[in-house]
Scaffold this motif. Structure first.
Motif, PDB file in Angstrom:
ATOM      1  N   LEU A 261       0.815  -1.352   0.172  1.00  0.00           N
ATOM      2  CA  LEU A 261       0.183   0.130   0.112  1.00  0.00           C
ATOM      3  C   LEU A 261       0.947   1.288  -0.004  1.00  0.00           C
ATOM      4  CD1 LEU A 261      -3.122  -1.031   2.490  1.00  0.00           C
ATOM      5  CD2 LEU A 261      -2.689  -1.151  -0.029  1.00  0.00           C
ATOM      6  N   ARG A 262       2.252   1.040   0.033  1.00  0.00           N
ATOM      7  CA  ARG A 262       3.170   2.312  -0.200  1.00  0.00           C
ATOM      8  C   ARG A 262       3.256   2.734  -1.278  1.00  0.00           C
ATOM      9  NH1 ARG A 262       8.225   1.347   0.170  1.00  0.00           N
ATOM     10  NH2 ARG A 262       8.711   3.327   0.366  1.00  0.00           N
ATOM     11  N   GLY A 263       2.730   1.994  -2.468  1.00  0.00           N
ATOM     12  CA  GLY A 263       2.791   2.371  -3.801  1.00  0.00           C
ATOM     13  C   GLY A 263       3.379   1.567  -4.905  1.00  0.00           C
ATOM     14  N   THR A 264       3.933   1.963  -5.845  1.00  0.00           N
ATOM     15  CA  THR A 264       4.753   0.985  -6.708  1.00  0.00           C
ATOM     16  C   THR A 264       6.152   1.596  -7.360  1.00  0.00           C
ATOM     17  OG1 THR A 264       2.589   0.205  -7.512  1.00  0.00           O
ATOM     18  CG2 THR A 264       4.711  -0.268  -8.951  1.00  0.00           C
ATOM     19  N   SER A 265       7.154   0.741  -7.012  1.00  0.00           N
ATOM     20  CA  SER A 265       8.554   1.614  -7.735  1.00  0.00           C
ATOM     21  C   SER A 265       8.610   1.023  -9.078  1.00  0.00           C
ATOM     22  CB  SER A 265       9.583   0.747  -6.820  1.00  0.00           C
ATOM     23  OG  SER A 265       9.645  -0.604  -6.966  1.00  0.00           O
ATOM     24  N   CYS A 266       9.278   1.696  -9.702  1.00  0.00           N
ATOM     25  CA  CYS A 266       9.561   1.498 -11.196  1.00  0.00           C
ATOM     26  C   CYS A 266      10.818   2.340 -11.930  1.00  0.00           C
ATOM     27  CB  CYS A 266       8.431   1.765 -12.079  1.00  0.00           C
ATOM     28  SG  CYS A 266       7.728   3.695 -12.295  1.00  0.00           S
ATOM     29  N   THR A 267      11.318   1.938 -12.980  1.00  0.00           N
ATOM     30  CA  THR A 267      12.094   2.847 -13.898  1.00  0.00           C
ATOM     31  C   THR A 267      11.311   3.383 -15.208  1.00  0.00           C
ATOM     32  OG1 THR A 267      14.107   1.409 -12.889  1.00  0.00           O
ATOM     33  CG2 THR A 267      14.410   2.957 -15.034  1.00  0.00           C
ATOM     34  N   ILE A 348      -9.493  -3.772  -6.919  1.00  0.00           N
ATOM     35  CA  ILE A 348      -9.315  -5.029  -6.383  1.00  0.00           C
ATOM     36  C   ILE A 348      -8.077  -5.457  -6.238  1.00  0.00           C
ATOM     37  CG2 ILE A 348     -10.134  -7.555  -6.465  1.00  0.00           C
ATOM     38  CD1 ILE A 348     -12.959  -6.699  -7.320  1.00  0.00           C
ATOM     39  N   ASP A 349      -7.338  -5.075  -7.647  1.00  0.00           N
ATOM     40  CA  ASP A 349      -5.836  -5.627  -7.626  1.00  0.00           C
ATOM     41  C   ASP A 349      -5.056  -4.855  -6.557  1.00  0.00           C
ATOM     42  OD1 ASP A 349      -6.501  -7.207  -9.792  1.00  0.00           O
ATOM     43  OD2 ASP A 349      -5.757  -5.574 -11.144  1.00  0.00           O
ATOM     44  N   VAL A 350      -5.392  -3.531  -6.254  1.00  0.00           N
ATOM     45  CA  VAL A 350      -4.782  -2.913  -5.141  1.00  0.00           C
ATOM     46  C   VAL A 350      -5.142  -3.596  -3.775  1.00  0.00           C
ATOM     47  CG1 VAL A 350      -4.407  -0.589  -4.116  1.00  0.00           C
ATOM     48  CG2 VAL A 350      -5.060  -0.667  -6.382  1.00  0.00           C
ATOM     49  N   LEU A 351      -6.513  -3.978  -3.543  1.00  0.00           N
ATOM     50  CA  LEU A 351      -6.713  -4.373  -2.263  1.00  0.00           C
ATOM     51  C   LEU A 351      -5.768  -5.714  -2.153  1.00  0.00           C
ATOM     52  CD1 LEU A 351      -8.462  -4.719   0.289  1.00  0.00           C
ATOM     53  CD2 LEU A 351     -10.262  -5.918  -1.238  1.00  0.00           C
ATOM     54  N   ILE A 355      -1.809  -6.872   3.393  1.00  0.00           N
ATOM     55  CA  ILE A 355      -1.382  -7.957   4.146  1.00  0.00           C
ATOM     56  C   ILE A 355      -2.346  -8.276   5.114  1.00  0.00           C
ATOM     57  CG2 ILE A 355       0.487  -8.855   5.870  1.00  0.00           C
ATOM     58  CD1 ILE A 355       2.408  -7.000   4.358  1.00  0.00           C
ATOM     59  N   GLY A 356      -3.124  -9.336   5.218  1.00  0.00           N
ATOM     60  CA  GLY A 356      -4.027  -9.685   6.258  1.00  0.00           C
ATOM     61  C   GLY A 356      -5.497  -9.797   5.316  1.00  0.00           C
ATOM     62  N   ARG A 357      -6.746  -9.975   6.072  1.00  0.00           N
ATOM     63  CA  ARG A 357      -7.813 -10.242   5.517  1.00  0.00           C
ATOM     64  C   ARG A 357      -8.445  -8.904   4.728  1.00  0.00           C
ATOM     65  NH1 ARG A 357     -13.480  -9.507   7.924  1.00  0.00           N
ATOM     66  NH2 ARG A 357     -14.899 -11.203   6.980  1.00  0.00           N
ATOM     67  N   ARG A 358      -8.960  -9.323   3.597  1.00  0.00           N
ATOM     68  CA  ARG A 358      -9.334  -8.414   2.571  1.00  0.00           C
ATOM     69  C   ARG A 358     -10.731  -8.421   2.216  1.00  0.00           C
ATOM     70  NH1 ARG A 358      -6.313 -10.936  -2.006  1.00  0.00           N
ATOM     71  NH2 ARG A 358      -6.654 -12.628  -0.512  1.00  0.00           N
ATOM     72  N   VAL A 359     -11.545  -7.241   2.350  1.00  0.00           N
ATOM     73  CA  VAL A 359     -12.501  -7.106   2.276  1.00  0.00           C
ATOM     74  C   VAL A 359     -13.152  -5.977   1.184  1.00  0.00           C
ATOM     75  CG1 VAL A 359     -14.937  -6.295   3.597  1.00  0.00           C
ATOM     76  CG2 VAL A 359     -12.901  -7.616   4.688  1.00  0.00           C
ATOM     77  N   ASP A 434      -8.480  -5.737   9.541  1.00  0.00           N
ATOM     78  CA  ASP A 434      -9.230  -5.835   8.157  1.00  0.00           C
ATOM     79  C   ASP A 434      -8.437  -4.893   7.151  1.00  0.00           C
ATOM     80  OD1 ASP A 434     -10.437  -8.175   8.561  1.00  0.00           O
ATOM     81  OD2 ASP A 434     -12.399  -7.245   8.345  1.00  0.00           O
ATOM     82  N   ASN A 435      -8.484  -5.100   5.908  1.00  0.00           N
ATOM     83  CA  ASN A 435      -8.160  -4.094   4.679  1.00  0.00           C
ATOM     84  C   ASN A 435      -9.385  -3.987   4.167  1.00  0.00           C
ATOM     85  OD1 ASN A 435      -5.039  -3.712   5.018  1.00  0.00           O
ATOM     86  ND2 ASN A 435      -5.564  -5.999   5.121  1.00  0.00           N
TER      87      ASN A 435
END
Length: 456
Positions: A261-267, A348-351, A355-359, A434-435
């Motif tokens: 949930l911090r984001g995405t690293s890339c070049t 949903i992909d972001v969810l 880490i943990g239960r996903r709602v 929960d997330n």
């Protein structure tokens, strides 16, 4: 406001001026359709809506010190300046077009089926590293919102980033006539508004009308990963420049690594071959595409690689759009501004990064026409395929979504008729740690759900 004298406004609107002639050379200091925002020097624009005719507020705004008002009718015994026009809505568009021409600043126009608001935020965040930048706020991206955004511009602003949203044929032509962008950005061609446009090709035809009103010598920046956009030919002698992850893209990203949930690293690699590593600080791999678009616009408008990187990495999260809220009991993924099948699956992909239960708390998606049931069902199938732990569907259209989600081996699915029914059930179904993703079309008022979860 530059050159917006009552005399010029009357000419621009094709209106008739009533009032003292010595007021004609006075410039208005602001323009508003909200009577509560009227102050000294304001031009009030009364809009006739479905429920309220704002002409009734004219006495109130003039008492507040407004310089003048528009009116669609003759005002008997008026002792203040006003301009009689045929249509206040058309007049406000004509004024915005004229005003933007007076300022003569670069305009970045952004449209697309999905991601245009997030892309706008990235582009504005990048450009502010070099320019004083004004951007569209909230959902002010339609035939009234765009002019109101333009009216916020002042002489000291150096660039405008304008989002343009459409829902029917002809709207983009009218919006682009106001904005006349120097740089045109199209994020993708999805299936939003199929009720009106019928096919993706119809959506492409309408959205690409923005380019037809592009200023001479402008730039066209398109998502090269989109199967329709990547085939677009030069327009008005200008060849499109593509952004994305494919080899056809002049601006591209690789080494893409989700960071939860911090984001995405890339070049990110720019058109000239310069590369830099960066963290896109909003969760969701799809945000990388928005970041590349920001890099493409920044480069086109003269920013350095270091300025582009700084702009991307300082991107703030937006309430209602992948906005992370941490409470004592849960992490809420507030993405409730709006929804369509593509953005629903992306959320949903972001969810799934959590880490943990996903709602997933999902509501109706609007404007899908005859395909609504099938497309809601597809989202339910996708949630089950992604092993979301709990899917909560709210609203009549989510019956099919919940039914399909319940077929998943690892997915529990519950249906609720309305927001209140779900809110009453929160203590029984949401657990500590929960997330929780919250997403639906705007009309579902899902900020109410977010607030209830925060209060748990």
């Amino acid at each position: 406001m530059k050159n917006l004298t009552l005399e010029n406004l009357t000419k621009v609107c094709g209106g008739v001026y009533f009032g003292p002639s010595d007021k004609l050379e006075q410039e208005v200091s602001s323009i508003t359709t909200d009577s509560r925002k009227a102050e000294a020097g304001t031009l009030f624009v009364p809009i006739v809506g479905e429920r309220v005719d704002a002409h009734k507020f004219i006495p109130q705004v003039m008492e507040a010190g407004a310089l003048a008002t528009l009116s669609e009718r003759i005002l008997e015994n008026a002792d203040f300046p006003y301009i009689k026009v045929e249509s206040s809505l058309q007049a406000v568009k004509d004024i915005a077009e004229f005003y933007l021409q007076q300022l003569q600043i670069p305009v970045v126009g952004i449209t697309g089926s999905v991601g245009k608001t997030s892309t706008k935020e990235v582009i504005a965040s990048v450009l502010k590293e070099k320019y004083r930048t004004l951007k569209t706020q909230g959902n002010f991206n339609n035939e009234l919102g765009l002019p109101l955004t333009v009216f916020r511009l002042r002489d000291e602003d150096e660039i405008a980033v304008l989002e343009m949203g459409i829902s029917d044929f002809g709207e983009m032509t009218r919006l682009a006539k106001i904005a006349r962008p120097d740089t045109c950005v199209i994020t993708n061609i999805g299936i939003a508004h199929l009720e009106f446009f019928k096919t993706r090709e119809g959506i492409l035809q309408e959205k690409s009308q923005m380019i037809q009103d592009m200023k001479n010598g402008g730039s066209i920046i398109l998502n090269g990963d989109d199967d329709l956009l990547c085939k677009m030919s030069p327009v008005k002698g200008v060849a499109p420049v593509f952004f994305g992850t494919g080899s056809n893209c002049a601006f591209r990203a690789d080494n893409i690594e989700p960071q939860g949930l911090r984001g995405t690293s890339c070049t990110i690699t720019l058109k000239d071959g310069t590369s830099f590593d960066c963290l896109v600080p909003v969760p969701g791999i799809h945000m990388v595409s928005n970041a590349i678009a920001g890099a493409a616009v920044g480069y086109t408008l003269g920013l350095t690689a270091s300025e582009i990187k700084a702009g991307i990495e300082s991107l703030p999260s937006i309430p209602g759009r992948n906005h992370i809220i941490e409470t004592d009991h849960m992490i809420i993924l507030d993405d409730c501004y709006n929804a369509n099948p593509i953005s629903m699956k992306a959320s949903i992909d972001v969810l799934n990064m959590a880490i943990g239960r996903r709602v997933a708390v999902l509501g109706n998606m609007g404007e899908l026409g005859d395909t609504a049931e099938v497309l809601h069902a597809e989202v339910g199938t996708y949630a089950a395929q992604q092993n979301v732990d709990l899917v909560c569907g709210i609203g009549d259209l989510t019956h099919a979504l919940v039914e399909e989600a319940s077929r998943g081996t690892h997915t529990q699915a519950l249906w609720f008729a309305d927001n209140e029914s779900f809110i009453q059930a929160i203590p029984d179904i949401i657990k500590d740690g929960d997330n929780v993703l919250v997403k639906a079309s705007h009309g579902m008022n899902f900020p109410q759900i977010v607030h209830a979860l925060e209060e748990l």
